[in-house]
Design an enzyme around this catalytic site. Sequence first.
Site, short mmCIF file in Angstrom:
data_model
loop_
_atom_site.label_atom_id
_atom_site.label_comp_id
_atom_site.label_asym_id
_atom_site.label_seq_id
_atom_site.Cartn_x
_atom_site.Cartn_y
_atom_site.Cartn_z
N LYS A 129 74.97 -39.99 -61.35
CA LYS A 129 75.41 -39.86 -59.95
C LYS A 129 76.84 -40.38 -59.82
CE LYS A 129 74.54 -43.23 -57.29
NZ LYS A 129 75.09 -44.28 -56.47
N LYS B 113 85.54 -48.59 -57.39
CA LYS B 113 84.26 -48.54 -58.13
C LYS B 113 84.29 -47.37 -59.13
CE LYS B 113 79.79 -49.05 -59.07
NZ LYS B 113 79.10 -50.18 -59.64
N THR C 251 76.95 -47.25 -53.80
CA THR C 251 78.00 -46.56 -54.57
C THR C 251 77.96 -45.11 -54.12
OG1 THR C 251 77.68 -48.01 -56.46
CG2 THR C 251 78.87 -45.95 -56.85
P1 NAP Z 1 67.06 -48.65 -55.60
O1 NAP Z 1 66.34 -49.79 -56.21
O2 NAP Z 1 66.56 -47.26 -55.87
O3 NAP Z 1 67.08 -48.91 -54.02
C1 NAP Z 1 67.57 -47.94 -53.13
C2 NAP Z 1 67.26 -48.43 -51.73
O4 NAP Z 1 67.72 -47.47 -50.80
C3 NAP Z 1 65.77 -48.58 -51.46
O5 NAP Z 1 65.60 -49.64 -50.56
C4 NAP Z 1 65.41 -47.24 -50.82
O6 NAP Z 1 64.25 -47.30 -50.03
C5 NAP Z 1 66.64 -47.02 -49.98
N1 NAP Z 1 66.86 -45.61 -49.65
C6 NAP Z 1 67.21 -44.63 -50.49
N2 NAP Z 1 67.35 -43.47 -49.82
C7 NAP Z 1 67.08 -43.74 -48.53
C8 NAP Z 1 67.06 -42.96 -47.36
N3 NAP Z 1 67.34 -41.66 -47.38
N4 NAP Z 1 66.73 -43.57 -46.21
C9 NAP Z 1 66.43 -44.89 -46.17
N5 NAP Z 1 66.44 -45.68 -47.25
C10 NAP Z 1 66.76 -45.11 -48.41
O7 NAP Z 1 68.61 -48.66 -55.98
P2 NAP Z 1 69.54 -49.89 -56.35
O8 NAP Z 1 69.49 -50.09 -57.83
O9 NAP Z 1 69.27 -51.02 -55.44
O10 NAP Z 1 70.98 -49.26 -56.05
C11 NAP Z 1 71.48 -49.15 -54.73
C12 NAP Z 1 72.93 -48.72 -54.78
O11 NAP Z 1 73.68 -49.68 -55.53
C13 NAP Z 1 73.15 -47.36 -55.47
O12 NAP Z 1 74.18 -46.67 -54.83
C14 NAP Z 1 73.54 -47.76 -56.88
O13 NAP Z 1 74.35 -46.78 -57.51
C15 NAP Z 1 74.32 -49.04 -56.61
N6 NAP Z 1 74.37 -49.99 -57.73
C16 NAP Z 1 73.25 -50.27 -58.45
C17 NAP Z 1 73.33 -51.17 -59.51
C18 NAP Z 1 72.12 -51.50 -60.35
O14 NAP Z 1 72.28 -52.12 -61.42
N7 NAP Z 1 70.91 -51.16 -59.94
C19 NAP Z 1 74.55 -51.76 -59.84
C20 NAP Z 1 75.68 -51.48 -59.08
C21 NAP Z 1 75.58 -50.57 -58.02
P3 NAP Z 1 62.78 -47.16 -50.70
O15 NAP Z 1 62.41 -48.56 -51.11
O16 NAP Z 1 61.91 -46.61 -49.66
O17 NAP Z 1 62.91 -46.22 -51.87
#
Ligand code: NAP
Length: 290
Positions: free
Chosen positions: A242, A174, A99
């Site tokens: 965010k 979104k 997102t």
């Molecule tokens: P998350 O668990 O924090 O995972 C983020 C992922 O991105 C991790 O694999 C992290 O690696 C990687 N990452 C972050 N910054 C990076 C960088 N600079 N370089 C390389 N890898 C990087 O987040 P999430 O919940 O999966 O969410 C991911 C996206 O989906 C976000 O944009 C969020 O807004 C969106 N989203 C989330 C949900 C939800 O319910 N969680 C629902 C809809 C949309 P590490 O493992 O090393 O930290």
Amino acid sequence: MVLKTAWIGLGVMGYPMAGHLQRKTGLDMKVYNRTAQKAETWIAKDQGKTATTPAAAAADADFVFACVGNDDDLRQVTLGTDGAFQAMKPGSIFVDHTTASANVARELHAEAQKRGIGFVDAPVSGGQAGAENGLLTVMCGGGEADYAKAEPLIMNYAKMCKRLGDAGSGQLAKMCNQIAIAGLVQGLAESIQFGMKAGLDMEQVVEVISKGAAGSWQMENRHKTMIAGKFDFGFAADWMRKDLGICLDEARKNKSHLPVTALVDQFYSEVQKMGGSRWDTSSLIARLMR
Ligand code: NAP
């Protein structure tokens, strides 16, 4: 010929999404995660290989999927020194599930075009449960031909996937999603707080009102935990801030009015100050109950 795929970002969302894709298609997959241990755990459970950089994962891939945190993270894994765009072959397609802003989607689409690569912005809705059950809703932007190639792969972890226009349109959709949720969750929080303070059994009240005009996904799935004051069920306040920040920035550009969204954004900043950065979005009720 078996398609080659790469997945960048095995977080809460990416990990199960990549798993569905691999298990349901048997595609040859390389995964990259910044914290390498998660990639090792993923391949121990699912088939595939790990890569040490996004570029190494993306080299030779026909499709590269990403699900990272925000605009800066996305730029880093695409355009950075070891970014995927440095290695992707012409004709391949990058599908981004982060997102992020519509601006970064347009910027990366243009950068991808210069390299002969396709780019589809494809943010998701449905939360951790939607990702784990393979039932996400996916909102897409990008070229029609690129989208048509990506859609069958995305459908391995989605119940609905639709192209809504050119690059950035998925991210704009979104934003509509998050704007609609923000006010709704605050309304639900106020309703439950009001009922509890009025001495009603809110489980019983919700059983009735959820069947009428007030019913919603949030009411159905979150009322029990809101009544119980438990906020460990998915999308965190930090992530919501965010997303709402992205919506408010875009609204300044397109001159739309988001007064409730702006207010709810401030309410979430109070939730953060209460120690609720990682509480889920229904924690708006916690600030009413203080
Ligand atoms: P998350 O668990 O924090 O995972 C983020 C992922 O991105 C991790 O694999 C992290 O690696 C990687 N990452 C972050 N910054 C990076 C960088 N600079 N370089 C390389 N890898 C990087 O987040 P999430 O919940 O999966 O969410 C991911 C996206 O989906 C976000 O944009 C969020 O807004 C969106 N989203 C989330 C949900 C939800 O319910 N969680 C629902 C809809 C949309 P590490 O493992 O090393 O930290």
